[in-house]
Design a protein around this motif. Structure first.
Motif, PDB file in Angstrom:
ATOM      1  N   LEU A   1       5.897  -5.050 -73.820  1.00 41.14           N
ATOM      2  CA  LEU A   1       5.107  -4.399 -72.772  1.00 41.14           C
ATOM      3  C   LEU A   1       5.996  -3.726 -71.725  1.00 41.14           C
ATOM      4  O   LEU A   1       5.714  -2.610 -71.286  1.00 41.14           O
TER       5      LEU A   1
ATOM      6  N   MET B   1       7.302  -0.636 -73.246  1.00 44.69           N
ATOM      7  CA  MET B   1       6.276   0.406 -73.314  1.00 44.69           C
ATOM      8  C   MET B   1       6.094   1.089 -71.961  1.00 44.69           C
ATOM      9  O   MET B   1       5.902   2.305 -71.876  1.00 44.69           O
ATOM     10  N   ILE B   2       6.159   0.296 -70.895  1.00 43.68           N
ATOM     11  CA  ILE B   2       6.050   0.896 -69.557  1.00 43.68           C
ATOM     12  C   ILE B   2       7.188   1.893 -69.346  1.00 43.68           C
ATOM     13  O   ILE B   2       6.972   3.037 -68.925  1.00 43.68           O
TER      14      ILE B   2
ATOM     15  N   TYR C   1      -0.530  -1.630 -69.027  1.00 48.91           N
ATOM     16  CA  TYR C   1       0.426  -2.448 -69.795  1.00 48.91           C
ATOM     17  C   TYR C   1       0.721  -3.742 -69.047  1.00 48.91           C
ATOM     18  O   TYR C   1       0.745  -4.821 -69.625  1.00 48.91           O
TER      19      TYR C   1
END
Lengths: 309, 432
Positions: free
Chosen positions: A232, A235-236, A299
C-alpha cells in the motif's frame, strides 16, 4: 568525555542559550519550517491563489475570478485527458507493483539458493530506474519506431509476424507509453518489495511448511498478508509519481497522435507553456493534487492499524 | 652558451604559459573575456554558440567570440545556454523578463518575438543599426523585428526554409504539384521505399511544415488584430483542402502512417541514410547534414526543390530563424549587444553554420553562400512566409498538431478536427 564535562567546558553564554531552549523544540525545527515554507508551501499556496485569478504568462493584469475554474473544469478535452491519465496511472501502478514484486521474489529465492546472477538481475532493473525520463523516452522511441529499421518491428518481421503500429495507432499508443513507464518504474517497486520480503520472519514459512502448505499457498497466505503495508505504501508513492510523469511521454509521443497519450501532467504543461494560461494550468494542478491526495487517502485507509500490527 | 639556452628556454616557456593562460582566461565554459573585466553582459544563447554539439562549430563560435571580446577588452560575456525545449525556454524567459530577472540579452525565437514585444520587455534597438542595414533585410524579416511604433526590437540574424528533398535515382523529376508528389511517392513505394515523409507528430515542425500548403492556397491563420480566422469562411475551405491533401497522402499509401509519429527532422536523415525513403519535406540545413552523413555517391543522388503547391504557380515555404534581443535597458549593454549581433552573428555565424543570412548583401559577401545549393535556397526565400507574430500562435500550432494526429490516424474527420482546433484556439484567444 561525560555530558557534565562538556557543560563545564562550555562558555557561559552558550550554556545559557542551551538551557533556555533545551525544552523548546521550535528553535530547533525552525530552519526546517522556513525551508519547507519557502520552497514547498509557498509555491503550493501561490498555485491555489493563481487558480482563482485570470493570470496569463504574457499579461500583466490579473483579476480574481472563478471563471478560470469553470473554464478549465468544463473544457471538452478534460474527460479524454482524465481517461488517458486513468489508463496510464492505473496500468502503471498495477504493472509496476506486480512486476516489482515478481522480480523481488525471484531475487530473494535466487539468493536463498545461492544462484549466480541475482545481483545482475537487481542491477539491470535498477538501471531503468536511474535513466532520466527523457532518455527513457528516447530509448523507447527507438524501440517502438515504425520505420523499416525500427527495433521491435524488425524482430517481429524476422519472426514472420505482422508489425505493430506502436505509436501511430491511437488505440495502441497509450499501451506503448504504459509499457515504457512500467519498464522505468518496476525497479522502484522491486526495491520496496525486496526490503519488505527480507523483513518477513522466516519462522512463518517454517511453520507453514510444517503444516504442509504448498509454495503458492505460502505466497498467498503468508507472503502477501505480510507485504500488505509495503504494497500500500508503494502504491501511494508510485501513484503520486506516475500522476506527475510527463517527461517520458513528451519525448516518446508528445501526447499524440492527436490527444491519445496526453495525460493530465502533459496537458497542464501544454496549457501553461503553449497557451500561456497560468490560471488554467493552476486549476488543473490543484486538480492533480486532489487526485493524488484522494488516491493516497484511499490506499492509506487500507493500511493495517497499529493493533492489527 | 648553456645559460643563455636555459634562459631562452625559460623565457619561451614563460611566454608560452602566459599566452596559454591568457587564452584560457579569455574563454571558459561560461565566460568569454577576462574574469576581472569591469563590464559584464549576461547572454543566454541556444546551441548557435560555443555550446554547439558539433565540436567544429563550437570551436568556430569560440573563436568568433574571443575575436569579438578582444575588440571590446573592457567587457566579459557571461554565457547561459538554453535546453533544446525551445518553447518552454522562451516562455520561462518571458516570465523572467516580466519580473525583471532576465539576462541582459538573449536569443529569442522569431516566432515568439511578438510576445516579448507586447509585454514591452525588449530594449529599443533602432539607433544601433543603420538604415542601410535595415533596408537590406528581407521584407518579412524587417516587419518581424519592428513593433507597432516602427521601432526595431531585436536583430533577426538567420533564416531557413523548407524544401522537398528527393533521391534523383528514384524520383528523377522534381514534383511541381500536390498530384505530382503523390504520384512520385506512390511510384517510389513500388521500389521498396516508404513514400514521402514529413513531420506529423506533436511538435512545432508539424504545423510549420504543413502550413506551406495552406499558405500556398492563400490561407490566413489570424486577422490583422491577431484573432484566429483559419476555421471560417474562405480560410476554412483552404484549410480543409490542404488538410485533405496530407490525409490523402497517408490514406493512399503515398506516405506511411508513421508520419504521425515523426517529430524530428533527424528521422528523415535517418531514413535517407537507411535508403528507405526517396522523398521527404525538410529544412535547408539538412542538405549539409546529408552531405556529412551519406557516402559521396549516395549524397550525389540527393537534391531538393521547392515544396510542391496545389498548382505549379502556387508556392509557399515556411521561414523561421533566431533573433538577438536585449532585455537590459542600460545603454552600454544595449550597444554591446548590438555589437555582438553585428560582429558575431550577422554574417560570420551565418557563414560558420551555413545558416541563411537575413540580409541580401551577405549572400555575396561569404563564399559559402555561392554554392549552387545555397543560391537555390536563397532564391526560394522569395516564396518564404514567416509564422504570424501574434501571442495566440503557439496555441494555434498546438491545436494544429493535435488536429493533424487525429486526421492522419483516422480518429476524426478533417472537418470535425478543424472545428475542434478552431474552437479551442478561439477559446484560448479569449483568455489571453
Amino acid at each position: 568525555m561525560s555530558p557534565i564535562a562538556i557543560e563545564a567546558d562550555s562558555p557561559p553564554q552558550s550554556r545559557t542559550f542551551m538551557r533556555r531552549f533545551a525544552g523548546a523544540p521550535l528553535p530547533w525545527i525552525m530552519p526546517v519550517i522556513v525551508v519547507i515554507g519557502i520552497f514547498y508551501l509557498y509555491p503550493v499556496i501561490d498555485v491555489f491563489r493563481l487558480s482563482f485569478t485570470n493570470a496569463t504568462l504574457i499579461g500583466d493584469n490579473q483579476d480574481y475570478t472563478l471563471g478560470s475554474i469553470t473554464n478549465a473544469l468544463s473544457s471538452p478535452q478534460l474527460p479524454d485527458i482524465l481517461w488517458a491519465t486513468l489508463i496510464f496511472v492505473g496500468g502503471s501502478v498495477i504493472g509496476q507493483q506486480i512486476l516489482g514484486l515478481a522480480v523481488a521474489v525471484v531475487v530473494i529465492r535466487g539468493e536463498k539458493r545461492g544462484l549466480f546472477g541475482t545481483t545482475i538481475l537487481r542491477t539491470t532493473a535498477l538501471v531503468a530506474w536511474v535513466v532520466p525520463g527523457i532518455a527513457g523516452g528516447i530509448i523507447w522511441q527507438m524501440l517502438f519506431s515504425e520505420a523499416p529499421y525500427g527495433a521491435l518491428n524488425s524482430i517481429l518481421r524476422l519472426m514472420h509476424m505482422p508489425t505493430v503500429a506502436w505509436l501511430s495507432d491511437p488505440a495502441i499508443a497509450p499501451w506503448s507509453t504504459l509499457i515504457s513507464n512500467i519498464w522505468r518504474g518496476t525497479a522502484f517497486s522491486m526495491v520496496v518489495m525486496y526490503a519488505a520480503l527480507k523483513s518477513i520472519d522466516p519462522s512463518l514459512y517454517e511453520a507453514a511448511e510444517v503444516d504442509g502448505a504448498t509454495a503458492s499457498q505460502q505466497f498467498f497466505f503468508v507472503t502477501l498478508p505480510q507485504l500488505r503495508a509495503a504494497i500500500l505504501v508503494n502504491m501511494i508513492l508510485i501513484t503520486i509519481q506516475t500522476v506527475n510523469t510527463f517527461d517520458a511521454i513528451i519525448t516518446l509521443t508528445g501526447g499524440g497522435p492527436g490527444r491519445a497519450t496526453e495525460v493530465i501532467s502533459l496537458y497542464v504543461f501544454n496549457i501553461v507553456f503553449r497557451n500561456y494560461d497560468l490560471s488554467g494550468g493552476s486549476v488543473l494542478s490543484v486538480l492533480m493534487l486532489i487526485i493524488s491526495l484522494g488516491l493516497a487517502f484511499i490506499y492509506a485507509s487500507f493500511l493495517p492499524k497499529e493493533e492489527e500490527q | 652558451m648553456k645559460s643563455a639556452t636555459v634562459s631562452a628556454f625559460a623565457l619561451s616557456t614563460m611566454l608560452f604559459s602566459a599566452s596559454v593562460s591568457f587564452a584560457q582566461e579569455l574563454a571558459t565554459k561560461d565566460r568569454i573575456g577576462l574574469a576581472d573585466a569591469p563590464k559584464s553582459l549576461v547572454v543566454r544563447l541556444t546551441n548557435d554558440s560555443p555550446n554547439n554539439s558539433d565540436p567544429a562549430i563550437a570551436e568556430g563560435y569560440q573563436k568568433l567570440f574571443v575575436d569579438f571580446i578582444k575588440k571590446h577588452p573592457d567587457w566579459k560575456l557571461q554565457l547561459q545556454f538554453m535546453s533544446s525545449d525551445i518553447g518552454t525556454e522562451q516562455a520561462k524567459m518571458l516570465e523572467q523578463a516580466k519580473a525583471g530577472n532576465a539576462p541582459d540579452c538573449a536569443a529569442v525565437d522569431s516566432f515568439v518575438l511578438s510576445q516579448f514585444m507586447v509585454n514591452n520587455v525588449l530594449a529599443d534597438f533602432t539607433s544601433y543599426f543603420s538604415k542601410e542595414e535595415v533596408d537590406d533585410l528581407f521584407p518579412f524579416i524587417r516587419s518581424g523585428i519592428t513593433d507597432k511604433d516602427q521601432k526595431v526590437r531585436a536583430w533577426w540574424w538567420d533564416t531557413d526554409l523548407r524544401v522537398l528533398y528527393r533521391n534523383k535515382s528514384i524520383v528523377a523529376d522534381a514534383p511541381q504539384t500536390w498530384d505530382d508528389l503523390k504520384k512520385a511517392a506512390l511510384a517510389s513505394t513500388k521500389e521498396g521505399m516508404e513514400g514521402v515523409l514529413f513531420n506529423g507528430g506533436r511538435w512545432e515542425g508539424t504545423t510549420f511544415d504543413w502550413l506551406a500548403n495552406y499558405w500556398a492556397l492563400g490561407g490566413k491563420l489570424v486577422d490583422d488584430s491577431g484573432k484566429p480566422v483559419f476555421g471560417e469562411g474562405e480560410n476554412k475551405e483552404k484549410f480543409l483542402k490542404a488538410l485533405n491533401y496530407f490525409k490523402d497522402l497517408v490514406d493512399s499509401g503515398a506516405a506511411p502512417k508513421r508520419v504521425s509519429t515523426i517529430a524530428n527532422y533527424d528521422d528523415m536523415n535517418a531514413a535517407a541514410a537507411a535508403a528507405t525513403t526517396a522523398l521527404f519535406i525538410g529544412g535547408n540545413w539538412q542538405y549539409a547534414q546529408l552531405k556529412a552523413t551519406l557516402d559521396e555517391d549516395e549524397f550525389n543522388n540527393w537534391t531538393f526543390s521547392p515544396i510542391p503547391g496545389p498548382s505549379a504557380d502556387q508556392r509557399s515555404t515556411g521561414t523561421g530563424g533566431w533573433t538577438i534581443a536585449s532585455f537590459s535597458k542600460d545603454k552600454d549593454k544595449i550597444e554591446m549587444r548590438a555589437n555582438l549581433a553585428r560582429e558575431v552573428y550577422m554574417g560570420p555565424a551565418n557563414a560558420l553554420q551555413q545558416q541563411l543570412p537575413t540580409r541580401k548583401s551577405l549572400f555575396d559577401k561569404y563564399e559559402v553562400f555561392s554554392t549552387e545549393a545555397n543560391k537555390t535556397f536563397a532564391a526560394a526565400l522569395v516564396d518564404g512566409q514567416a509564422r504570424p507574430g501574434v501571442p495566440i500562435y503557439p496555441e494555434i500550432s498546438n491545436q494544429i498538431q493535435i488536429m493533424m494526429g487525429d486526421v492522419l490516424s483516422g480518429t476524426k474527420k478533417p472537418e470535425d478536427a478543424l472545428n475542434a482546433a478552431f474552437n479551442a484556439a478561439l477559446e484560448a484567444y479569449k483568455r489571453l
